[in-house]
Design a protein around this motif. Structure first.
Motif, PDB file in Angstrom:
ATOM      1  N   HIS A   1      14.458  11.494 -80.991  1.00 60.09           N
ATOM      2  CA  HIS A   1      12.960  11.716 -80.821  1.00 60.09           C
ATOM      3  C   HIS A   1      12.497  12.134 -82.052  1.00 60.09           C
ATOM      4  O   HIS A   1      12.321  13.171 -82.464  1.00 60.09           O
ATOM      5  CB  HIS A   1      12.871  12.895 -79.820  1.00 60.09           C
ATOM      6  CG  HIS A   1      11.546  12.846 -78.948  1.00 60.09           C
ATOM      7  ND1 HIS A   1      10.625  13.693 -79.772  1.00 60.09           N
ATOM      8  CD2 HIS A   1      10.996  12.318 -78.218  1.00 60.09           C
ATOM      9  CE1 HIS A   1       9.570  13.442 -78.960  1.00 60.09           C
ATOM     10  NE2 HIS A   1       9.809  12.850 -77.862  1.00 60.09           N
TER      11      HIS A   1
ATOM     12  N   LYS B   1       6.956  21.291 -87.122  1.00 63.54           N
ATOM     13  CA  LYS B   1       8.076  21.450 -86.056  1.00 63.54           C
ATOM     14  C   LYS B   1       8.591  20.168 -85.285  1.00 63.54           C
ATOM     15  O   LYS B   1       7.849  19.507 -84.483  1.00 63.54           O
ATOM     16  CB  LYS B   1       7.505  22.287 -84.976  1.00 63.54           C
ATOM     17  CG  LYS B   1       8.467  22.556 -83.948  1.00 63.54           C
ATOM     18  CD  LYS B   1       9.518  23.674 -84.460  1.00 63.54           C
ATOM     19  CE  LYS B   1      10.693  24.154 -83.190  1.00 63.54           C
ATOM     20  NZ  LYS B   1      11.645  23.154 -83.080  1.00 63.54           N
TER      21      LYS B   1
ATOM     22  N   TYR C   1      11.044  17.853 -83.241  1.00 63.59           N
ATOM     23  CA  TYR C   1      11.465  17.784 -81.887  1.00 63.59           C
ATOM     24  C   TYR C   1      13.072  18.344 -81.846  1.00 63.59           C
ATOM     25  O   TYR C   1      13.968  17.939 -82.299  1.00 63.59           O
ATOM     26  CB  TYR C   1      11.478  16.476 -81.122  1.00 63.59           C
ATOM     27  CG  TYR C   1      12.117  16.392 -79.555  1.00 63.59           C
ATOM     28  CD1 TYR C   1      11.355  17.101 -78.660  1.00 63.59           C
ATOM     29  CD2 TYR C   1      13.157  15.698 -79.189  1.00 63.59           C
ATOM     30  CE1 TYR C   1      11.709  17.176 -77.509  1.00 63.59           C
ATOM     31  CE2 TYR C   1      13.688  15.859 -77.962  1.00 63.59           C
ATOM     32  CZ  TYR C   1      12.822  16.498 -77.154  1.00 63.59           C
ATOM     33  OH  TYR C   1      13.212  16.416 -75.811  1.00 63.59           O
ATOM     34  N   ARG C   2      13.347  19.619 -81.176  1.00 65.20           N
ATOM     35  CA  ARG C   2      14.476  20.330 -81.153  1.00 65.20           C
ATOM     36  C   ARG C   2      15.361  20.401 -82.291  1.00 65.20           C
ATOM     37  O   ARG C   2      16.496  20.518 -82.389  1.00 65.20           O
ATOM     38  CB  ARG C   2      15.306  19.407 -79.980  1.00 65.20           C
ATOM     39  CG  ARG C   2      14.995  19.530 -78.781  1.00 65.20           C
ATOM     40  CD  ARG C   2      15.951  18.935 -77.792  1.00 65.20           C
ATOM     41  NE  ARG C   2      15.443  19.183 -76.326  1.00 65.20           N
ATOM     42  CZ  ARG C   2      16.152  18.279 -75.449  1.00 65.20           C
ATOM     43  NH1 ARG C   2      17.319  17.815 -75.709  1.00 65.20           N
ATOM     44  NH2 ARG C   2      15.631  18.325 -74.078  1.00 65.20           N
ATOM     45  N   ARG C   3      14.489  20.735 -83.532  1.00 65.28           N
ATOM     46  CA  ARG C   3      15.111  21.021 -84.675  1.00 65.28           C
ATOM     47  C   ARG C   3      14.210  22.290 -85.411  1.00 65.28           C
ATOM     48  O   ARG C   3      13.104  22.475 -84.905  1.00 65.28           O
ATOM     49  CB  ARG C   3      15.257  19.729 -85.688  1.00 65.28           C
ATOM     50  CG  ARG C   3      16.382  19.016 -85.361  1.00 65.28           C
ATOM     51  CD  ARG C   3      16.293  17.728 -86.067  1.00 65.28           C
ATOM     52  NE  ARG C   3      15.001  16.738 -85.731  1.00 65.28           N
ATOM     53  CZ  ARG C   3      14.591  15.915 -86.548  1.00 65.28           C
ATOM     54  NH1 ARG C   3      14.922  15.792 -87.626  1.00 65.28           N
ATOM     55  NH2 ARG C   3      13.557  15.123 -85.885  1.00 65.28           N
TER      56      ARG C   3
END
Length: 193
Positions: free
Chosen positions: A8, A36, A38-40
């Motif tokens: 993603h 920001k 995704y998931r990092r």
């Protein structure tokens, strides 16, 4: 053609910030942008704007967003997506040039909207003209001239799809110098009598 990747690969604009509260005409304004993924973890990139030396003092809106392509129209055809509505191209060459200059969704785009208007003739924006020429172009006899808001724009390619936008105001103030000990206007030597 369509390319499909695992993952993603996106980032959203979470916040923007300035290192100082006021800038002077001629300065380089740097705005920090917190992104920001995704998931990092979030990270910061910097966009730079060169403020024109003749810009009047005031508060100017600054917007930072993902580089969604803009809509261009030529005759009955529409190209691109949402975003700002630029002066419509007058020729096919202008349309192709604008398509090549448009930001893509992997760009981080910043724009400062100025209080002045710039003339556009036959699809071409005429920025940085002297005020007397702009006043002549505003006359009722110039029906081919269209006016639109002037702006300072910059972009930074990030390699990820950027979404979201943030907005703030930038304070531009000319530096005023005052001599200590009163006014010295009466004497050519600068010494008050």
């Amino acid at each position: 053609s369509v390319d499909i990747y695992n993952g993603h690969n996106t980032a959203s604009v979470e916040r923007i910030f300035l290192k100082q509260g006021k800038f002077e005409p001629g300065d380089t304004l740097e705005v920090g942008v917190q992104l920001k993924p995704y998931r990092r973890p979030a990270y910061v990139r910097t966009l730079s704007f060169k403020i024109p030396a003749n810009l009047p003092s005031g508060r100017y809106p600054l917007v930072v967003r993902g580089g969604t392509p803009m809509m261009s129209r030529f005759g009955g055809f529409s190209f691109g997506g949402g975003g700002d509505a630029p002066t419509p191209p007058a020729t096919i060459a202008q349309m192709v040039t604008r398509l090549q200059e448009q930001s893509v969704n992997t760009d981080l785009v910043g724009k400062i909207t100025l209080n002045s208007a710039v003339p556009a003739v036959e699809g071409e924006r005429l920025s940085q003209l002297p005020p007397p020429i702009i006043a002549l172009m505003r006359s009722d006899r110039n029906s081919a001239v269209r006016f639109e808001r002037d702006e300072i724009k910059t972009s930074l390619p990030l390699g990820v799809v950027v979404s979201g936008s943030q907005q703030m105001f930038v304070n531009i103030q000319k530096h005023v110098t005052q001599e200590a000990g009163g006014s010295s206007r009466n004497s050519p030597s600068g010494i008050s009598e």
